[in-house]
Design a protein around this motif. Structure first.
Motif, PDB file in Angstrom:
ATOM      1  N   ASP A  75      52.292 -13.648  -3.823  1.00  0.00           N
ATOM      2  CA  ASP A  75      52.100 -12.984  -5.121  1.00  0.00           C
ATOM      3  C   ASP A  75      50.643 -12.956  -5.569  1.00  0.00           C
ATOM      4  O   ASP A  75      50.352 -12.732  -6.744  1.00  0.00           O
ATOM      5  CB  ASP A  75      52.973 -13.652  -6.189  1.00  0.00           C
ATOM      6  CG  ASP A  75      52.672 -15.141  -6.339  1.00  0.00           C
ATOM      7  OD1 ASP A  75      51.706 -15.623  -5.697  1.00  0.00           O
ATOM      8  OD2 ASP A  75      53.392 -15.828  -7.078  1.00  0.00           O
ATOM      9  N   SER A  76      49.704 -13.187  -4.641  1.00  0.00           N
ATOM     10  CA  SER A  76      48.281 -13.165  -5.015  1.00  0.00           C
ATOM     11  C   SER A  76      47.794 -11.749  -5.308  1.00  0.00           C
ATOM     12  O   SER A  76      46.757 -11.574  -5.950  1.00  0.00           O
ATOM     13  CB  SER A  76      47.432 -13.783  -3.896  1.00  0.00           C
ATOM     14  OG  SER A  76      47.582 -13.039  -2.690  1.00  0.00           O
ATOM     15  N   ASN A  77      48.506 -10.751  -4.832  1.00  0.00           N
ATOM     16  CA  ASN A  77      48.133  -9.359  -5.095  1.00  0.00           C
ATOM     17  C   ASN A  77      48.983  -8.841  -6.248  1.00  0.00           C
ATOM     18  O   ASN A  77      50.188  -8.608  -6.115  1.00  0.00           O
ATOM     19  CB  ASN A  77      48.349  -8.502  -3.848  1.00  0.00           C
ATOM     20  CG  ASN A  77      47.861  -7.070  -4.030  1.00  0.00           C
ATOM     21  OD1 ASN A  77      47.612  -6.617  -5.138  1.00  0.00           O
ATOM     22  ND2 ASN A  77      47.739  -6.363  -2.918  1.00  0.00           N
ATOM     23  N   GLU A  78      48.354  -8.653  -7.398  1.00  0.00           N
ATOM     24  CA  GLU A  78      49.083  -8.242  -8.597  1.00  0.00           C
ATOM     25  C   GLU A  78      49.629  -6.818  -8.481  1.00  0.00           C
ATOM     26  O   GLU A  78      50.543  -6.442  -9.217  1.00  0.00           O
ATOM     27  CB  GLU A  78      48.171  -8.347  -9.830  1.00  0.00           C
ATOM     28  CG  GLU A  78      47.741  -9.782 -10.139  1.00  0.00           C
ATOM     29  CD  GLU A  78      46.812  -9.851 -11.342  1.00  0.00           C
ATOM     30  OE1 GLU A  78      46.446  -8.772 -11.861  1.00  0.00           O
ATOM     31  OE2 GLU A  78      46.476 -10.970 -11.765  1.00  0.00           O
ATOM     32  N   GLN A  79      49.057  -6.021  -7.578  1.00  0.00           N
ATOM     33  CA  GLN A  79      49.507  -4.642  -7.430  1.00  0.00           C
ATOM     34  C   GLN A  79      50.710  -4.517  -6.496  1.00  0.00           C
ATOM     35  O   GLN A  79      51.312  -3.443  -6.386  1.00  0.00           O
ATOM     36  CB  GLN A  79      48.367  -3.771  -6.886  1.00  0.00           C
ATOM     37  CG  GLN A  79      47.200  -3.625  -7.852  1.00  0.00           C
ATOM     38  CD  GLN A  79      46.119  -2.701  -7.292  1.00  0.00           C
ATOM     39  OE1 GLN A  79      45.882  -2.680  -6.095  1.00  0.00           O
ATOM     40  NE2 GLN A  79      45.497  -1.951  -8.177  1.00  0.00           N
ATOM     41  N   ALA A  80      51.068  -5.599  -5.847  1.00  0.00           N
ATOM     42  CA  ALA A  80      52.179  -5.554  -4.900  1.00  0.00           C
ATOM     43  C   ALA A  80      53.489  -5.252  -5.626  1.00  0.00           C
ATOM     44  O   ALA A  80      53.813  -5.867  -6.649  1.00  0.00           O
ATOM     45  CB  ALA A  80      52.277  -6.863  -4.137  1.00  0.00           C
ATOM     46  N   THR A  81      54.267  -4.322  -5.051  1.00  0.00           N
ATOM     47  CA  THR A  81      55.586  -4.000  -5.612  1.00  0.00           C
ATOM     48  C   THR A  81      56.688  -4.769  -4.892  1.00  0.00           C
ATOM     49  O   THR A  81      57.816  -4.851  -5.383  1.00  0.00           O
ATOM     50  CB  THR A  81      55.849  -2.490  -5.508  1.00  0.00           C
ATOM     51  OG1 THR A  81      55.622  -2.065  -4.153  1.00  0.00           O
ATOM     52  CG2 THR A  81      54.935  -1.704  -6.422  1.00  0.00           C
ATOM     53  N   PHE A  82      56.362  -5.294  -3.697  1.00  0.00           N
ATOM     54  CA  PHE A  82      57.277  -6.166  -2.958  1.00  0.00           C
ATOM     55  C   PHE A  82      56.478  -7.360  -2.442  1.00  0.00           C
ATOM     56  O   PHE A  82      55.338  -7.191  -1.996  1.00  0.00           O
ATOM     57  CB  PHE A  82      57.914  -5.434  -1.775  1.00  0.00           C
ATOM     58  CG  PHE A  82      58.809  -4.294  -2.169  1.00  0.00           C
ATOM     59  CD1 PHE A  82      60.127  -4.531  -2.545  1.00  0.00           C
ATOM     60  CD2 PHE A  82      58.331  -2.989  -2.162  1.00  0.00           C
ATOM     61  CE1 PHE A  82      60.953  -3.474  -2.912  1.00  0.00           C
ATOM     62  CE2 PHE A  82      59.147  -1.937  -2.528  1.00  0.00           C
ATOM     63  CZ  PHE A  82      60.467  -2.174  -2.910  1.00  0.00           C
ATOM     64  N   VAL A  83      57.070  -8.530  -2.480  1.00  0.00           N
ATOM     65  CA  VAL A  83      56.424  -9.739  -1.983  1.00  0.00           C
ATOM     66  C   VAL A  83      57.321 -10.365  -0.923  1.00  0.00           C
ATOM     67  O   VAL A  83      58.540 -10.473  -1.105  1.00  0.00           O
ATOM     68  CB  VAL A  83      56.174 -10.761  -3.120  1.00  0.00           C
ATOM     69  CG1 VAL A  83      55.619 -12.064  -2.549  1.00  0.00           C
ATOM     70  CG2 VAL A  83      55.221 -10.169  -4.152  1.00  0.00           C
ATOM     71  N   GLY A  84      56.697 -10.748   0.217  1.00  0.00           N
ATOM     72  CA  GLY A  84      57.485 -11.413   1.246  1.00  0.00           C
ATOM     73  C   GLY A  84      56.990 -11.118   2.646  1.00  0.00           C
ATOM     74  O   GLY A  84      55.982 -10.428   2.847  1.00  0.00           O
ATOM     75  N   ASP A  85      57.718 -11.676   3.589  1.00  0.00           N
ATOM     76  CA  ASP A  85      57.397 -11.555   5.016  1.00  0.00           C
ATOM     77  C   ASP A  85      58.147 -10.348   5.582  1.00  0.00           C
ATOM     78  O   ASP A  85      59.376 -10.264   5.443  1.00  0.00           O
ATOM     79  CB  ASP A  85      57.824 -12.849   5.716  1.00  0.00           C
ATOM     80  CG  ASP A  85      57.440 -12.879   7.187  1.00  0.00           C
ATOM     81  OD1 ASP A  85      57.153 -11.811   7.762  1.00  0.00           O
ATOM     82  OD2 ASP A  85      57.436 -13.981   7.762  1.00  0.00           O
ATOM     83  N   LEU A  86      57.449  -9.455   6.232  1.00  0.00           N
ATOM     84  CA  LEU A  86      58.070  -8.239   6.754  1.00  0.00           C
ATOM     85  C   LEU A  86      59.158  -8.545   7.780  1.00  0.00           C
ATOM     86  O   LEU A  86      60.100  -7.770   7.959  1.00  0.00           O
ATOM     87  CB  LEU A  86      56.997  -7.336   7.390  1.00  0.00           C
ATOM     88  CG  LEU A  86      57.434  -5.950   7.858  1.00  0.00           C
ATOM     89  CD1 LEU A  86      57.940  -5.113   6.691  1.00  0.00           C
ATOM     90  CD2 LEU A  86      56.280  -5.227   8.558  1.00  0.00           C
ATOM     91  N   SER A  87      59.042  -9.701   8.446  1.00  0.00           N
ATOM     92  CA  SER A  87      60.057 -10.047   9.453  1.00  0.00           C
ATOM     93  C   SER A  87      61.328 -10.633   8.826  1.00  0.00           C
ATOM     94  O   SER A  87      62.328 -10.838   9.519  1.00  0.00           O
ATOM     95  CB  SER A  87      59.478 -11.040  10.465  1.00  0.00           C
ATOM     96  OG  SER A  87      59.145 -12.267   9.829  1.00  0.00           O
ATOM     97  N   ASN A  88      61.283 -10.911   7.533  1.00  0.00           N
ATOM     98  CA  ASN A  88      62.456 -11.449   6.829  1.00  0.00           C
ATOM     99  C   ASN A  88      62.415 -10.939   5.399  1.00  0.00           C
ATOM    100  O   ASN A  88      61.997 -11.640   4.485  1.00  0.00           O
ATOM    101  CB  ASN A  88      62.440 -12.982   6.876  1.00  0.00           C
ATOM    102  CG  ASN A  88      63.663 -13.578   6.221  1.00  0.00           C
ATOM    103  OD1 ASN A  88      64.700 -12.925   6.096  1.00  0.00           O
ATOM    104  ND2 ASN A  88      63.548 -14.837   5.787  1.00  0.00           N
ATOM    105  N   ALA A  89      62.846  -9.690   5.233  1.00  0.00           N
ATOM    106  CA  ALA A  89      62.720  -9.043   3.920  1.00  0.00           C
ATOM    107  C   ALA A  89      64.012  -8.343   3.514  1.00  0.00           C
ATOM    108  O   ALA A  89      64.059  -7.125   3.344  1.00  0.00           O
ATOM    109  CB  ALA A  89      61.561  -8.047   3.950  1.00  0.00           C
TER     110      ALA A  89
END
Length: 549
Positions: free
Chosen positions: A409-423
């Motif tokens: 969550d360090s990127n405030e502009q992110a609309t999704f947070v997490g690991d692409l291999s487990n999302a």
């Protein structure tokens, strides 16, 4: 014997291209009208002239006048082809002219050899300045492709009559400002038989404004044309002819450049002797003036450095390097212990930051080239990993919603947070495009990441993916996550587990120089574009993938 004019007579399309040569145009037109074979159509393509070209054409009712904005000789010829209706095609420059039996002679050759793609003959070189003429007749009866690699034995394109079907398969390369005819001859002779004879067909007018007098550009483009053919060489005989051609063009134009340097030195006419050359590079034999031996030796010692520098500047280094390293079989191997490593004679890199501190990373050139070419797919709802810089740059107004997936969550502009291999929280069948650049090597379960991409793409959606091949490991915080490097073969297998084979496109970028430069940390501005664009699949710096669900 002239073929009778009836409904069975083949129509010949004569295409005259003209750019500000209206003063020469009447002779060219009248030379067509005076042909012994009269079943022809005459088209004049005006390539954006600002002189009286159109007025001249209007004086000849049988001329079909075609105007285009100035786009160059190749584009003008291609335009003529689009409007031509003939069974055969002949091109004529406005400042040259055909001899009276030109069409008849070549037509007879083609009707005698039904397999020949074109027929070509000799020509007369007319020097307007000296008011003198020389006949250029080169006999070539076989191995036409190899002989063409060694040099342009045709020399003048007005001596060529093509079958019209040729232009269903080939076109003039509009990126070539010079030697476009040489390029076309090579393409055709590589695939089809031709007929070449020594009967005189046309007259080439040599005047002060000929494009062929720009020796630096003529040499540069001749070598570029040969470089393109070099990638298609199949036999040792073709390889040998290619090398001969490179050497022939360089020798011929080096001599011409040398003479050009002498002009301002006011060398007297008595210092010259008449020479004759049979060099294939200019269609030989050709008579020309050359300095007498004593004067030549003295002046070459003084001027040769200038010529060498000129040659070095005008020839793309990629051309010479590729020929020397890839096609030369003898005499080019650097002796063991004689390699000059120069600035690279070190065990530490020039930069540990991928060249960011030297103008930017080399690999970004390939990544952004791939994304630029793929820009039509970056549209509607797009997901990018880390940030959305590439989405905005290459998608622009085509993007209706831009999403960002970030690992935390360090990127405030992110609309999704997490690991692409487990999302599992990212909804399926959602995105029209996913931009996944330089990320897969940081993911331990990279197969699961690709599976996620497939799941969350809409049917018909596109995954745009880049991965590193040859690379050093990051020396910052990302180094501990740096897990993999890839090849085109490994990506083919990985993508094949999720996407249909015919919906996956994989390309590689790089060569040994770029790979070495990237490992040393050189910046992008330090590598010439022509070296960046040289492709050697054995040195994969970047692998790109485009895959459609």
């Amino acid at each position: 014997m002239v073929k009778p004019l009836n409904t069975l007579s083949p129509l010949v399309s004569v295409i005259i291209t003209c750019y500000n040569h209206g003063k020469y145009l009447p002779k060219a037109i009248e030379s067509v009208h005076s042909q012994s074979y009269q079943y022809f159509e005459l088209l004049v393509v005006d390539d954006g002239s600002v002189d009286n070209t159109k007025t001249v054409c209007l004086n000849y009712p049988k001329v079909k006048y075609i105007y285009q904005e100035n786009a160059g000789l190749s584009a003008a010829r291609n335009m003529g082809i689009k409007h031509a209706n003939g069974d055969y095609v002949v091109f004529l420059d406005a400042d040259d002219w055909l001899l009276d039996k030109a069409l008849e002679i070549n037509l007879n050759y083609l009707e005698s050899d039904v397999n020949a793609a074109f027929a070509s003959g000799g020509h007369t070189l007319y020097s307007e300045l000296e008011d003198k003429s020389w006949n250029i007749q080169q006999e070539v009866t076989e191995n036409h492709y190899c002989k063409m690699l060694e040099g342009n034995f045709i020399g003048m394109h007005a001596t060529v009559m093509y079958r019209s079907w040729v232009f269903e398969k080939f076109a003039y390369n509009t990126s070539l400002r010079y030697c476009e005819d040489y390029d076309l001859y090579l393409q055709i002779t590589r695939s089809y038989p031709i007929v070449h004879h020594t009967q005189l067909i046309a007259v080439y007018r040599q005047h002060s404004h000929n494009m062929s007098l720009n020796y630096t550009e003529m040499l540069r483009y001749a070598l570029l044309v040969l470089e393109a053919q070099g990638k298609k060489i199949k036999t040792s005989k073709e390889k040998k002819s290619l090398i001969t051609g490179v050497e022939s063009w360089i020798a011929y134009y080096s001599e011409k450049l040398f003479e050009q340097v002498l002009k301002p030195l006011n060398i007297k006419n008595s210092d010259y002797s008449l020479k004759e050359t049979n060099t294939m590079a200019n269609g030989g034999p050709l008579r020309y003036k050359r300095l007498k031996t004593g004067k030549m030796k003295y002046l070459k010692e003084a001027i040769n450095p200038k010529i060498k520098n000129t040659i070095k500047k005008l020839i793309p280094s990629s051309v010479l390097n590729s020929f020397k390293k890839k096609y030369k079989t003898t005499g080019t191997k650097t002796l063991t212990g004689k390699v000059n490593l120069g600035s690279l004679n070190r065990t530490t890199p020039l930069s540990t930051e991928f060249g960011y501190d030297r103008g930017g990373p080399v690999d970004r050139y390939y990544i952004e080239k791939f994304l630029k070419e793929s820009a039509p797919f970056i549209k509607d709802r797009v997901l990018e990993i880390g940030d959305n810089a590439y989405t905005l740059k290459y998608g622009g107004s085509k993007v209706t919603k831009s999403d960002i997936l970030h690992i935390d969550d360090s990127n405030e502009q992110a609309t999704f947070v997490g690991d692409l291999s487990n999302a599992p929280h990212i909804p399926s069948n959602t995105f029209d495009c996913i931009v996944l650049t330089q990320t897969l090597h940081l993911i331990y379960d990279y197969k699961a990441a690709i599976e996620t991409c497939y799941r969350i793409l809409k049917p018909g959606g596109t995954l745009l993916l880049t991965v590193p091949g040859i690379s050093h490991i990051a020396q910052d915080g990302w180094g501990k996550y740096w897990l993999w490097s890839f090849t085109d073969a490994s990506m083919q297998k990985i993508m094949g587990e999720y996407f249909e084979e015919n919906k996956v496109s994989i390309n590689t970028y790089g060569n040994v120089l770029v790979a070495s430069a990237f490992l040393y940390g050189l910046g992008l501005p330090e590598i010439p574009k022509e070296k960046l664009d040289h492709h050697d699949p054995h040195y994969q710096v970047i692998i790109t993938v485009g895959a459609v669900k």
